[in-house]
Design a protein around this motif. Structure first.
Motif, PDB file in Angstrom:
ATOM      1  N   GLU A  77     -96.041 -52.194 -50.387  1.00 45.35           N
ATOM      2  CA  GLU A  77     -94.899 -51.901 -49.657  1.00 45.35           C
ATOM      3  C   GLU A  77     -93.894 -51.032 -50.505  1.00 45.35           C
ATOM      4  O   GLU A  77     -93.024 -50.102 -50.006  1.00 45.35           O
ATOM      5  CB  GLU A  77     -94.160 -53.303 -49.405  1.00 45.35           C
ATOM      6  CG  GLU A  77     -94.799 -54.117 -48.311  1.00 45.35           C
ATOM      7  CD  GLU A  77     -93.750 -55.225 -47.852  1.00 45.35           C
ATOM      8  OE1 GLU A  77     -92.519 -55.408 -48.220  1.00 45.35           O
ATOM      9  OE2 GLU A  77     -94.310 -56.057 -47.227  1.00 45.35           O
ATOM     10  N   CYS A  78     -93.943 -51.065 -51.972  1.00 42.31           N
ATOM     11  CA  CYS A  78     -92.918 -50.469 -52.801  1.00 42.31           C
ATOM     12  C   CYS A  78     -93.253 -48.665 -52.641  1.00 42.31           C
ATOM     13  O   CYS A  78     -92.357 -47.893 -53.074  1.00 42.31           O
ATOM     14  CB  CYS A  78     -93.036 -51.013 -54.039  1.00 42.31           C
ATOM     15  SG  CYS A  78     -94.599 -50.809 -54.807  1.00 42.31           S
ATOM     16  N   ARG A  82     -94.762 -47.472 -49.638  1.00 41.06           N
ATOM     17  CA  ARG A  82     -95.303 -47.096 -48.236  1.00 41.06           C
ATOM     18  C   ARG A  82     -94.543 -46.043 -47.780  1.00 41.06           C
ATOM     19  O   ARG A  82     -94.889 -44.945 -47.060  1.00 41.06           O
ATOM     20  CB  ARG A  82     -95.299 -48.202 -47.283  1.00 41.06           C
ATOM     21  CG  ARG A  82     -96.267 -49.243 -47.587  1.00 41.06           C
ATOM     22  CD  ARG A  82     -96.245 -50.766 -46.511  1.00 41.06           C
ATOM     23  NE  ARG A  82     -97.180 -51.345 -46.776  1.00 41.06           N
ATOM     24  CZ  ARG A  82     -97.310 -52.713 -46.289  1.00 41.06           C
ATOM     25  NH1 ARG A  82     -96.452 -52.817 -45.356  1.00 41.06           N
ATOM     26  NH2 ARG A  82     -98.159 -53.287 -46.674  1.00 41.06           N
ATOM     27  N   ASP A  83     -93.115 -46.106 -48.044  1.00 38.68           N
ATOM     28  CA  ASP A  83     -92.278 -44.922 -47.574  1.00 38.68           C
ATOM     29  C   ASP A  83     -92.415 -43.612 -48.456  1.00 38.68           C
ATOM     30  O   ASP A  83     -91.839 -42.833 -47.790  1.00 38.68           O
ATOM     31  CB  ASP A  83     -90.905 -45.458 -47.728  1.00 38.68           C
ATOM     32  CG  ASP A  83     -90.463 -46.651 -46.522  1.00 38.68           C
ATOM     33  OD1 ASP A  83     -91.170 -46.622 -45.666  1.00 38.68           O
ATOM     34  OD2 ASP A  83     -89.466 -47.341 -46.943  1.00 38.68           O
ATOM     35  N   THR A 119    -100.473 -48.508 -42.276  1.00 32.69           N
ATOM     36  CA  THR A 119    -100.916 -49.579 -42.903  1.00 32.69           C
ATOM     37  C   THR A 119    -100.368 -50.893 -42.758  1.00 32.69           C
ATOM     38  O   THR A 119     -99.122 -50.956 -42.228  1.00 32.69           O
ATOM     39  CB  THR A 119    -100.638 -49.262 -44.462  1.00 32.69           C
ATOM     40  OG1 THR A 119    -101.543 -50.379 -45.159  1.00 32.69           O
ATOM     41  CG2 THR A 119     -99.312 -49.383 -44.850  1.00 32.69           C
ATOM     42  N   ASP A 120    -101.089 -52.006 -42.743  1.00 35.21           N
ATOM     43  CA  ASP A 120    -100.490 -53.198 -42.597  1.00 35.21           C
ATOM     44  C   ASP A 120    -101.304 -54.364 -43.123  1.00 35.21           C
ATOM     45  O   ASP A 120    -102.483 -53.909 -43.475  1.00 35.21           O
ATOM     46  CB  ASP A 120    -100.235 -53.562 -41.180  1.00 35.21           C
ATOM     47  CG  ASP A 120    -101.366 -53.836 -40.341  1.00 35.21           C
ATOM     48  OD1 ASP A 120    -102.300 -54.561 -40.531  1.00 35.21           O
ATOM     49  OD2 ASP A 120    -101.359 -53.052 -39.126  1.00 35.21           O
ATOM     50  N   GLU A 121    -101.040 -55.507 -43.423  1.00 40.60           N
ATOM     51  CA  GLU A 121    -101.602 -56.352 -44.156  1.00 40.60           C
ATOM     52  C   GLU A 121    -103.101 -56.973 -43.566  1.00 40.60           C
ATOM     53  O   GLU A 121    -104.070 -57.405 -43.959  1.00 40.60           O
ATOM     54  CB  GLU A 121    -100.895 -57.703 -44.380  1.00 40.60           C
ATOM     55  CG  GLU A 121     -99.510 -57.284 -45.048  1.00 40.60           C
ATOM     56  CD  GLU A 121     -99.952 -56.659 -46.666  1.00 40.60           C
ATOM     57  OE1 GLU A 121    -101.029 -56.950 -47.245  1.00 40.60           O
ATOM     58  OE2 GLU A 121     -99.015 -55.999 -47.096  1.00 40.60           O
ATOM     59  N   THR A 133    -105.610 -49.952 -43.976  1.00 39.37           N
ATOM     60  CA  THR A 133    -104.833 -48.790 -44.005  1.00 39.37           C
ATOM     61  C   THR A 133    -105.698 -47.609 -43.434  1.00 39.37           C
ATOM     62  O   THR A 133    -107.026 -47.472 -43.738  1.00 39.37           O
ATOM     63  CB  THR A 133    -104.676 -48.308 -45.530  1.00 39.37           C
ATOM     64  OG1 THR A 133    -103.496 -49.138 -46.358  1.00 39.37           O
ATOM     65  CG2 THR A 133    -103.719 -46.842 -45.793  1.00 39.37           C
TER      66      THR A 133
END
Length: 367
Positions: A310-311, A313-314, A351-353, A357
């Motif tokens: 998450e850190c 992703r953006d 992407t997601d858990e 991805t």
């Protein structure tokens, strides 16, 4: 102990100037000018000054106009104004408009004036330090660019020798097959390093908007297959499957998937993205490279079951964005994005858990 930076006082009243000089000369390097015209003359001939303190009401040019003119001539100065109680509105307006650093009302006791001068001198030093930092930063950046440019240029000369000598040695008639194979490996390694040097030059130009694409028809299928073979040992060790599909089915031996671009750049871009997918994939899963036509564009979707942290992703495509990689530089996806944009294409990441991805690249297709 006097401050080393010079302070100029401008007032049309010589008695005021004499009083200021006597009260401040032991603490500061003080100069005076009788009136705005003499003040501008002093700025031109006796500077540089760190702080200029001006009276507001002076014949011929008021203090605001004088300090604006002084700032135009000497942008580094910190302007301060002395004013009577009846002129507070004009002084406040000058502060709000950015023409002066601060104002003081007359008569101003020497201790209060010293506090104001110290604050102005500190402002001058901070601005000078910031300017020097910018200068040094720019100079270091130019030096870094020059060193990199020289290295790229100088590397090509020995690489040419590395590449050409195996070609000459293979002409000898006393070599066995193993020796010829070793010479071929040396030659291939030389070409690979040369390609990396050329690629770094191209990326350097892309960052500065100076790159000019020289497109040709490029078949991505053999590129993708070659990249997959590079990761074959890793895939076997981690029980990974690397699948390459064309329009949803396994690509046959005679299939083509053409785009308009430069082959080396396409290889580098896909190699970075596939390497990221292989590294991020959980063991025992599948890394897929799906090639499809989408109108005038060619789409390449590279998927794995791992999720992007998450850190980052953006910031996935930003320079130096990386997390959780022992040898990660954060340059792979950044350079991939530069290459895709240089080809007039698009790149995106989802992407997601649960789903993992997918990085999707769209490049202009060939006819």
């Amino acid at each position: 102990m006097p401050h080393c930076a010079k302070i100029l006082f401008v007032d049309d009243d010589r008695a005021v100037l004499d009083s200021l000089r006597r009260g401040l000369c032991r603490r500061y390097d003080v100069a005076t000018a009788a009136g705005p015209r003499a003040g501008l003359e002093a700025l031109r001939e006796c500077g540089p000054y760190a702080v200029v303190v001006s009276d507001l009401r002076m014949p011929g040019m008021d203090g605001v106009a004088f300090l604006k003119a002084a700032k135009e001539r000497c942008p580094q100065i910190v302007p301060v104004m002395l004013t009577g109680h009846g002129d507070l509105t004009a002084a406040m307006a000058a502060v709000n408009e950015g023409h002066i650093f601060r104002f003081l009302t007359k008569p101003c006791p020497i201790p209060a004036l010293c506090l104001a001068l110290d604050a102005a001198l500190e402002q001058y030093r901070l601005a000078a330090a910031e300017k020097e930092l910018v200068r040094v930063t720019l100079e270091n950046a130019r030096l870094k660019e020059d060193v990199e440019r020289i290295m790229r240029h100088d590397l090509k000369s020995p690489l040419t020798t590395i590449i050409s000598l195996p070609q000459v040695l293979r002409l000898a008639g006393n070599l066995d097959d193993d020796q010829r194979e070793m010479l071929s490996l040396i030659e291939d390694a030389g070409y690979m390093v040369l390609s990396m040097v050329n690629l770094s030059t191209a990326l350097f130009k892309m960052e500065r908007g100076q790159f000019v694409l020289d497109p040709a028809d490029v078949d991505l299928l053999p590129i993708v297959r070659k990249i997959a073979s590079v990761h074959a040992d890793t895939a076997r060790r981690r029980a990974l499957a690397i699948e390459v599909t064309l329009e949803g089915t396994p690509a046959g031996p005679g299939a083509l998937f053409l785009v308009r671009g430069e082959e080396l750049l396409c290889y580098s871009m896909l190699a970075n993205l596939v390497a990221n997918a292989v590294e991020a994939s959980p063991d025992g899963e599948t890394v897929s490279v799906a090639l499809r036509r989408e109108g005038d564009f060619a789409s390449v979707a590279i998927a794995n079951k791992g999720a992007v942290p998450e850190c980052v992703r953006d910031r996935f495509f930003e320079k130096y964005a990386t997390a959780g990689k022992a040898r990660g530089t954060g340059l792979g996806t950044y350079s991939a994005r530069l290459i895709v944009l240089a080809h007039g294409g698009e790149i995106a990441m989802a992407t997601d858990e649960i789903a993992g991805t997918v990085v999707t690249v769209r490049l202009p297709g060939a006819a």
